[in-house]
Design a protein around this motif. Structure first.
Motif, PDB file in Angstrom:
ATOM      1  N   PRO A  60      57.547  -0.120   3.427  1.00 50.10           N
ATOM      2  CA  PRO A  60      56.735  -0.385   2.219  1.00 50.10           C
ATOM      3  C   PRO A  60      57.083   0.583   1.057  1.00 50.10           C
ATOM      4  O   PRO A  60      57.352   1.761   1.312  1.00 50.10           O
ATOM      5  CB  PRO A  60      55.295  -0.180   2.692  1.00 50.10           C
ATOM      6  N   VAL A  61      57.032   0.141  -0.334  1.00 50.89           N
ATOM      7  CA  VAL A  61      57.373   0.957  -1.529  1.00 50.89           C
ATOM      8  C   VAL A  61      56.104   1.166  -2.402  1.00 50.89           C
ATOM      9  O   VAL A  61      55.392   0.208  -2.718  1.00 50.89           O
ATOM     10  CB  VAL A  61      58.454   0.236  -2.366  1.00 50.89           C
ATOM     11  N   ARG A  62      55.774   2.505  -2.872  1.00 56.69           N
ATOM     12  CA  ARG A  62      54.575   2.845  -3.699  1.00 56.69           C
ATOM     13  C   ARG A  62      54.787   2.430  -5.139  1.00 56.69           C
ATOM     14  O   ARG A  62      55.865   2.620  -5.705  1.00 56.69           O
ATOM     15  CB  ARG A  62      54.307   4.337  -3.644  1.00 56.69           C
ATOM     16  N   ALA A  63      53.689   1.879  -5.868  1.00 54.42           N
ATOM     17  CA  ALA A  63      53.780   1.444  -7.282  1.00 54.42           C
ATOM     18  C   ALA A  63      53.884   2.652  -8.214  1.00 54.42           C
ATOM     19  O   ALA A  63      53.372   3.732  -7.913  1.00 54.42           O
ATOM     20  CB  ALA A  63      52.557   0.609  -7.652  1.00 54.42           C
ATOM     21  N   ALA A  64      54.443   2.509  -9.435  1.00 52.14           N
ATOM     22  CA  ALA A  64      54.590   3.600 -10.428  1.00 52.14           C
ATOM     23  C   ALA A  64      53.240   3.971 -11.052  1.00 52.14           C
ATOM     24  O   ALA A  64      52.366   3.113 -11.204  1.00 52.14           O
ATOM     25  CB  ALA A  64      55.549   3.156 -11.525  1.00 52.14           C
ATOM     26  N   LEU A  65      52.993   5.298 -11.487  1.00 52.18           N
ATOM     27  CA  LEU A  65      51.754   5.767 -12.144  1.00 52.18           C
ATOM     28  C   LEU A  65      51.613   5.160 -13.537  1.00 52.18           C
ATOM     29  O   LEU A  65      52.602   4.973 -14.267  1.00 52.18           O
ATOM     30  CB  LEU A  65      51.757   7.287 -12.266  1.00 52.18           C
ATOM     31  N   LEU A  66      50.299   4.862 -13.949  1.00 49.15           N
ATOM     32  CA  LEU A  66      50.056   4.383 -15.309  1.00 49.15           C
ATOM     33  C   LEU A  66      50.374   5.493 -16.311  1.00 49.15           C
ATOM     34  O   LEU A  66      50.095   6.689 -16.066  1.00 49.15           O
ATOM     35  CB  LEU A  66      48.604   3.961 -15.478  1.00 49.15           C
ATOM     36  N   PRO A  67      50.938   5.140 -17.451  1.00 46.97           N
ATOM     37  CA  PRO A  67      51.243   6.196 -18.432  1.00 46.97           C
ATOM     38  C   PRO A  67      49.958   6.741 -19.064  1.00 46.97           C
ATOM     39  O   PRO A  67      48.911   6.115 -19.022  1.00 46.97           O
ATOM     40  CB  PRO A  67      52.109   5.471 -19.449  1.00 46.97           C
ATOM     41  N   ALA A  68      50.066   7.881 -19.690  1.00 48.75           N
ATOM     42  CA  ALA A  68      48.940   8.481 -20.436  1.00 48.75           C
ATOM     43  C   ALA A  68      48.783   7.779 -21.776  1.00 48.75           C
ATOM     44  O   ALA A  68      49.750   7.213 -22.298  1.00 48.75           O
ATOM     45  CB  ALA A  68      49.186   9.964 -20.651  1.00 48.75           C
ATOM     46  N   PRO A  69      47.581   7.764 -22.362  1.00 49.80           N
ATOM     47  CA  PRO A  69      47.433   7.238 -23.712  1.00 49.80           C
ATOM     48  C   PRO A  69      48.415   7.945 -24.650  1.00 49.80           C
ATOM     49  O   PRO A  69      48.690   9.144 -24.501  1.00 49.80           O
ATOM     50  CB  PRO A  69      45.986   7.545 -24.073  1.00 49.80           C
ATOM     51  N   SER A  70      48.925   7.200 -25.602  1.00 50.91           N
ATOM     52  CA  SER A  70      49.924   7.799 -26.499  1.00 50.91           C
ATOM     53  C   SER A  70      49.311   8.858 -27.422  1.00 50.91           C
ATOM     54  O   SER A  70      50.019   9.708 -27.929  1.00 50.91           O
ATOM     55  CB  SER A  70      50.593   6.694 -27.326  1.00 50.91           C
ATOM     56  N   TRP A  71      48.017   8.799 -27.637  1.00 45.49           N
ATOM     57  CA  TRP A  71      47.348   9.846 -28.424  1.00 45.49           C
ATOM     58  C   TRP A  71      45.859   9.849 -28.094  1.00 45.49           C
ATOM     59  O   TRP A  71      45.332   8.863 -27.594  1.00 45.49           O
ATOM     60  CB  TRP A  71      47.521   9.637 -29.929  1.00 45.49           C
ATOM     61  N   VAL A  72      45.205  10.976 -28.343  1.00 46.54           N
ATOM     62  CA  VAL A  72      43.743  11.108 -28.203  1.00 46.54           C
ATOM     63  C   VAL A  72      43.242  11.852 -29.435  1.00 46.54           C
ATOM     64  O   VAL A  72      43.714  12.949 -29.740  1.00 46.54           O
ATOM     65  CB  VAL A  72      43.345  11.867 -26.927  1.00 46.54           C
ATOM     66  N   PHE A  98      30.649  14.142 -30.995  1.00 43.57           N
ATOM     67  CA  PHE A  98      32.059  13.868 -31.271  1.00 43.57           C
ATOM     68  C   PHE A  98      32.371  12.422 -30.893  1.00 43.57           C
ATOM     69  O   PHE A  98      31.840  11.878 -29.927  1.00 43.57           O
ATOM     70  CB  PHE A  98      32.972  14.775 -30.443  1.00 43.57           C
ATOM     71  N   LYS A  99      33.289  11.814 -31.609  1.00 45.94           N
ATOM     72  CA  LYS A  99      33.833  10.505 -31.237  1.00 45.94           C
ATOM     73  C   LYS A  99      35.269  10.728 -30.761  1.00 45.94           C
ATOM     74  O   LYS A  99      36.108  11.201 -31.491  1.00 45.94           O
ATOM     75  CB  LYS A  99      33.825   9.533 -32.412  1.00 45.94           C
ATOM     76  N   VAL A 100      35.494  10.346 -29.435  1.00 47.11           N
ATOM     77  CA  VAL A 100      36.816  10.497 -28.825  1.00 47.11           C
ATOM     78  C   VAL A 100      37.452   9.103 -28.781  1.00 47.11           C
ATOM     79  O   VAL A 100      36.858   8.158 -28.257  1.00 47.11           O
ATOM     80  CB  VAL A 100      36.715  11.105 -27.421  1.00 47.11           C
ATOM     81  N   GLU A 101      38.649   8.958 -29.305  1.00 46.93           N
ATOM     82  CA  GLU A 101      39.331   7.663 -29.381  1.00 46.93           C
ATOM     83  C   GLU A 101      40.760   7.800 -28.848  1.00 46.93           C
ATOM     84  O   GLU A 101      41.364   8.870 -28.936  1.00 46.93           O
ATOM     85  CB  GLU A 101      39.369   7.166 -30.819  1.00 46.93           C
ATOM     86  N   TRP A 102      41.292   6.617 -28.264  1.00 46.91           N
ATOM     87  CA  TRP A 102      42.665   6.580 -27.769  1.00 46.91           C
ATOM     88  C   TRP A 102      43.136   5.136 -27.788  1.00 46.91           C
ATOM     89  O   TRP A 102      42.342   4.205 -27.789  1.00 46.91           O
ATOM     90  CB  TRP A 102      42.739   7.170 -26.355  1.00 46.91           C
ATOM     91  N   PRO A 103      44.398   4.893 -27.761  1.00 47.08           N
ATOM     92  CA  PRO A 103      44.901   3.512 -27.716  1.00 47.08           C
ATOM     93  C   PRO A 103      44.860   2.975 -26.287  1.00 47.08           C
ATOM     94  O   PRO A 103      44.851   3.733 -25.318  1.00 47.08           O
ATOM     95  CB  PRO A 103      46.326   3.652 -28.242  1.00 47.08           C
ATOM     96  N   ALA A 104      44.819   1.632 -26.154  1.00 40.68           N
ATOM     97  CA  ALA A 104      44.777   1.018 -24.818  1.00 40.68           C
ATOM     98  C   ALA A 104      46.092   1.283 -24.076  1.00 40.68           C
ATOM     99  O   ALA A 104      47.171   1.356 -24.649  1.00 40.68           O
ATOM    100  CB  ALA A 104      44.539  -0.471 -24.945  1.00 40.68           C
ATOM    101  N   VAL A 105      45.930   1.407 -22.768  1.00 40.91           N
ATOM    102  CA  VAL A 105      47.095   1.609 -21.876  1.00 40.91           C
ATOM    103  C   VAL A 105      47.285   0.321 -21.080  1.00 40.91           C
ATOM    104  O   VAL A 105      46.337  -0.158 -20.421  1.00 40.91           O
ATOM    105  CB  VAL A 105      46.882   2.810 -20.951  1.00 40.91           C
ATOM    106  N   ALA A 106      48.468  -0.253 -21.158  1.00 40.82           N
ATOM    107  CA  ALA A 106      48.749  -1.521 -20.438  1.00 40.82           C
ATOM    108  C   ALA A 106      48.551  -1.336 -18.937  1.00 40.82           C
ATOM    109  O   ALA A 106      49.025  -0.371 -18.356  1.00 40.82           O
ATOM    110  CB  ALA A 106      50.173  -1.988 -20.732  1.00 40.82           C
ATOM    111  N   GLY A 107      47.845  -2.290 -18.362  1.00 44.13           N
ATOM    112  CA  GLY A 107      47.608  -2.258 -16.924  1.00 44.13           C
ATOM    113  C   GLY A 107      46.430  -1.439 -16.499  1.00 44.13           C
ATOM    114  O   GLY A 107      46.107  -1.369 -15.315  1.00 44.13           O
ATOM    115  N   ALA A 108      45.791  -0.796 -17.460  1.00 45.84           N
ATOM    116  CA  ALA A 108      44.663   0.057 -17.097  1.00 45.84           C
ATOM    117  C   ALA A 108      43.439  -0.795 -16.797  1.00 45.84           C
ATOM    118  O   ALA A 108      43.181  -1.780 -17.461  1.00 45.84           O
ATOM    119  CB  ALA A 108      44.357   1.016 -18.232  1.00 45.84           C
TER     120      ALA A 108
END
Length: 982
Positions: A27-39, A49-59
């Motif tokens: 069996p082969v393990r799936a790759a980790l989701l990337p981090a948001p490109s910015w916060v 405070f308002k904390v904002e970030w862009p969507a991460v595909a597959g999250a």
């Protein structure tokens, strides 16, 4: 062994090949989701405070974590759905936060992204202080124990004026807790808010969040406030103001140094107020400020009034020509008595005009009014005159007065002698009675006086009812038309034995102040002689001689007026001859010149004097006398006429000569002052220089030559033709030119002269007169500015630059020595023979320090140092000032002079003991100050003198601070006050 190794290696190889030939799947393990490109972290609202970030595909969701301040690990604050890519997080003011966002795929977390640090920092309180009409002090407080980034924070301040929008006011220093906003409008309403920028996100919140904090700028203080006490007891206040925003003005009053209390309010624009509630015996201070619609004005300076006048006015004693007046003062600060000069007026009953008879020293409590007319009713009233020229109400009040009638004097001599064994002649000085009635009485056998005569016209009386060899006692009483009588005379005992009268009584002048009285007496029936003298009053006995001594020298002569003598022979105490009188003689002595001057022209010496010789007719003759040497006798060289003012004499002798005027007053010589003609040309003065230059004053100095000089003429050469600006006496060494113009150039010359000729002119190089002081740093020392400008104009002080005075700079010993010496007109000195190791001869202060050393005002230490650059203490200032005044002959009153001294209340000719006064006025005066115990023993006397003369007044805490230094501004005020003392 080698064979076995080869077998093993071959077996291992076969096994490996077999394994590689097998085929199967792992069996082969799936790759980790990337981090948001910015916060990003921004302020959402207060504490959030308002904390904002862009969507991460597959999250499938997101984890949001944070840590605060110095925390070492993050904690999860939210687990969000995939559709949520922002978070509003509530935080606490005063902390630094770091956020981390991590995408989640199913149950597997992806990589995380950290946001930049964000600070939640804003003020929690705003303080506003109206510091001036154009200045607001803004301050703020931070939350408790804030966590700040390394670069701290920068405060930003905004304001808005009533009716306008917000404007940037400025930013403060990094980490500051206050900000000064200037250039504002006087009396206006302003709002303020503050934000703190730490250079990170989340730092731009204003406080207050809505409307700003409100404050009004101040209104300017009223200027030129003055308080004047009217003669009817009202204090009139006046001030000036240019404030237009005021709604009204407040007046406050302090009584006897107490707290200020509201006295009254007046409408805006009213520049006066009358205080009708002031009470005798108090010291009042007033201040005024303007008030607007929310705006509060600065207080004016104080206006001070001493309201003090006597509260009891009595008569101590009454005499025929004198009334002794006394009064008491209300209980008041003793210092206030130093500002209250009793002023006494007098009028006779029936008159309408009051006459000033005395303006006494401050605090006086008695007065002897002399030279009054006997048997006359006088009215008195008393008030106080203050230093500003104002007056207190009268005591007694208007319409009332202290009414006193003088007594009558026994103003006639009473004499008697036996004409025979049965007759006694009694006499009195009729002219001295001035219309009064005499009552002559003789004592009977029961020792009861019996009237012999009552008359207003008789000059003598002969008692014929006598027996030979008996003694008879008489007395005389004088009664005025008012019915007031004198005390009777001393009893006069006469024995009925006749004695011959002296003959040929003559008065002969012996000197200007003595007269020799001689007479003849060819009998041996006397035991001695009495000599009586009469001037403008009645006869008085001035001496007596023994038997056979027929002359008497009278040395108690008056300065002028008629005088007459009479002599009688006496035997014992009861037998007298008749009087023999001299002629009346005038003792008036002409006023002769006290100063003379002369000028030589074509061999003739013209001698002049200021006033004409008075004309006494043949009674006085005048003569000009001369001598060429001190040990030679005076010789009359010409007669002078009354009314003359000069004598023209041909000078026959070379060299110096002396001249004087002699007046012969019926063989009595009187002499004028002596004038010395030098007989040679004067030398020119040396060392001609400008010693001090001020914007309105140039002080010139020179060294006087040894040769005789009658005077100096000082010229200005910068005007055409040259102008004589003044003269100086022959012994002068300085001259002050007060006619200079600020900013101009002036050039001077000096010429010495005497009666013979003039010396060569000495010319000084042109000097530049400084412009009027325009120091731009006196704002913090406005209280001293007038004194500084006055001293600058006189050249006594100078600035530290053309535009600065440095009023707060501490003063050195050398600077103060120069100031006080220059102010008192004392000169610099040459380098003394004794060495002074720390006074370079080229230093600007050398001559002043040499003078203070030579005059004994400064004593060097063991190393011969005077420490010219050391900060001078107030105790040292007191010693130097007192010593310099003694050197210059300037009077400073001593402690206790503000009230009478214990054993010396001298009023006319009286010396009175006052047990209520202190034995140690110096210590009593110092005890008025809170830190009197800190005054060094060596300085206590001088410090007390300074306080007694108002040169030291204590600070707002009533401290003298004698061990502390004083600033240039404080020193200027001390010197200015010193110059104001007359």
């Amino acid at each position: 062994m080698p064979l076995l190794m080869r077998i093993l290696k071959k077996s291992a190889l076969l096994i490996a090949v077999a394994l590689l030939s097998l085929t199967f799947t792992l069996p082969v393990r799936a790759a980790l989701l990337p981090a948001p490109s910015w916060v990003a972290v921004t302020n959402d609202s207060w504490n959030r405070f308002k904390v904002e970030w862009p969507a991460v595909a597959g999250a499938t969701g997101y984890w949001v974590q944070r840590k605060a301040d110095d925390a070492t690990s993050f904690e999860t604050v939210a687990n969000l759905q995939a559709t949520q890519n922002s978070l509003s997080d509530t935080v606490t003011n005063g902390h630094l936060y770091r956020y981390r966002v991590q995408a989640i795929g199913g149950s597997e977390p992806g990589l995380s992204r950290d946001a930049a640090p964000a600070a939640m920092l804003y003020p929690v309180g705003i303080g506003l202080l109206a510091a001036a009409p154009d200045k607001i002090e803004v301050s703020w407080t931070l939350p408790p124990n804030p966590w700040l980034p390394d670069n701290g924070f920068t405060p930003y301040v905004e304001r808005r004026k009533l009716g306008e929008g917000w404007q940037f006011a400025g930013k403060g220093m990094t980490g500051a807790a206050s900000f000064t906003d200037t250039g504002l409008a006087e009396g206006w309403k302003y709002e303020y808010r503050v934000r703190l920028d730490v250079g990170l996100s989340g730092t731009l919140l204003w406080w207050p969040p809505a409307d700003g904090q409100v404050v009004f700028t101040k209104l300017r203080a009223p200027e030129k406030i003055s308080a004047t006490l009217t003669s009817y007891g009202t204090v009139d206040l006046r001030w000036e103001s240019t404030v237009t925003m005021a709604a009204y003005s407040q007046i406050e009053r302090s009584t006897d140094g107490g707290e200020y209390l509201l006295l009254s309010t007046v409408a805006a624009g009213t520049p006066t107020f009358s205080d009708t509630t002031a009470v005798n015996g108090h010291i009042y201070r007033y201040r005024v400020r303007h008030m607007g619609a929310g705006a509060v004005g600065d207080w004016s300076t104080e206006a001070r009034i001493v309201f003090l006048y006597p509260n009891r006015f009595t008569t101590d004693a009454v005499y025929p020509d004198q009334i002794n007046l006394a009064w008491t003062w209300p209980a008041v600060d003793p210092a206030a008595l130093g500002e209250a000069k009793p002023r006494i007026e007098r009028r006779k009953t029936g008159e309408s005009v009051w006459t000033l008879v005395a303006l006494l020293d401050a605090g006086a409590t008695e007065y002897r009014d002399q030279g009054l007319k006997p048997d006359t009713v006088y009215n008195y009233r008393i008030q106080t005159q203050y230093p500003d020229g104002s007056f207190s109400p009268w005591f007694p009040p208007y319409g009332q007065a202290q009414e006193v009638r003088t007594g009558i004097a026994f103003s006639t001599g009473f004499f008697g002698h036996a004409l025979s064994g049965t007759m006694v002649q009694l006499e009195w000085d009729f002219d001295a009675l001035d219309g009064k009635t005499i009552i002559l009485e003789r004592y009977d056998e029961a020792d009861v006086p019996v009237s012999l005569l009552q008359s207003a016209s008789e000059r003598s009386f002969i008692d014929t009812n006598c027996l030979p060899g008996n003694e008879y006692t008489y007395r005389l009483t004088v009664r005025a038309p008012s019915g007031l009588s004198t005390i009777s005379s001393e009893p006069l005992v006469i024995k009925t034995e006749a004695v011959p009268t002296p003959a040929n009584v003559v008065a002969t002048p012996a000197a200007a102040d003595r007269m020799v009285i001689t007479w003849n007496y060819d009998f041996t029936r006397e035991s001695g002689f009495e000599i009586w003298r009469k001037t403008t009053g009645t006869w008085e006995r001035v001496g007596e001689t023994n038997r056979n001594i027929q002359y008497f020298t009278d040395t108690g002569l008056p300065a002028k007026g008629p005088v007459q003598w009479k002599i009688r022979a006496v035997r014992g105490d009861q037998v007298f001859s008749a009087f023999a009188e001299t002629e009346s003689r005038l003792l008036d002595v002409p006023a002769l010149p006290t100063e003379m001057d002369a000028l030589l022209h074509l061999g003739r010496l013209k001698i002049k004097w200021s006033a004409p010789l008075p004309d006494f007719g043949l009674f006085v003759t005048y003569h000009l006398e001369s001598r060429s040497q001190l040990n030679l006798s005076w010789q009359a060289v010409m007669d002078l006429l009354p009314g003359s003012t000069e004598a023209d004499w041909f000078l026959m002798l070379a060299g110096s000569q002396e001249f004087r005027i002699r007046a012969d007053v019926k063989d009595l010589p009187v002499y004028s002052a002596t004038y010395r003609y030098p007989g040679k040309k004067p030398a020119s003065p040396s060392g001609f220089k400008t010693e001090m230059i001020g914007s309105g004053r140039v002080l010139l100095q020179w060294d006087a030559p040894e040769e005789a000089v009658s005077g100096y003429r000082i010229y200005r050469l910068d005007v055409k033709p040259k102008q004589l600006i003044g003269t100086a006496a022959g012994d002068a060494t300085s001259f002050t030119d007060l006619s200079v113009t600020a900013g101009s150039k002036a050039q001077y010359s000096i010429v010495a002269w005497n009666a013979m000729t003039t010396a060569n002119e000495v010319v000084l190089k042109p000097v530049t007169v400084p412009t009027t002081a325009a120091f731009n740093d006196l704002g913090s020392a406005a209280w001293a500015a007038p004194a500084i400008r006055r001293l600058y104009a006189k050249g006594i002080v100078a600035g530290t630059s053309k535009t600065t005075f440095s009023p707060g700079k501490m003063l050195t010993r050398a600077e103060y020595v120069k100031m006080v010496y220059a102010a008192l007109g004392l000169e610099k000195a040459d380098r003394p023979s004794a060495p002074l190791s720390d006074i370079p001869k080229e230093a600007w202060y050398a001559g002043w320090m040499y003078a203070a050393f030579t005059d004994g005002l400064l004593q060097p230490d063991k190393a011969n140092r005077l420490y010219p650059q050391a900060v001078i203490t107030r105790g040292e200032v007191a010693m130097l000032t007192h010593g310099a005044c003694l050197t210059a002959g300037k009077y400073l009153r001593t402690p206790g002079e503000e009230s009478p001294i214990k054993y010396g209340i001298i009023s006319q000719d009286a010396l009175i003991y006052n047990p209520n006064l202190s034995e140690n006025p110096t210590e009593d005066l110092l005890a008025r100050f809170a830190d009197s115990s800190d005054v060094d023993e060596a300085y206590r006397g001088a410090v007390a003198v300074m306080a007694a003369n108002g040169l030291f007044t204590g600070n707002e805490k009533n401290q003298l601070l004698a061990q502390k230094g004083l600033t240039r501004a404080e020193a200027a005020v001390v010197i200015d006050r010193l110059l104001a003392i007359k």
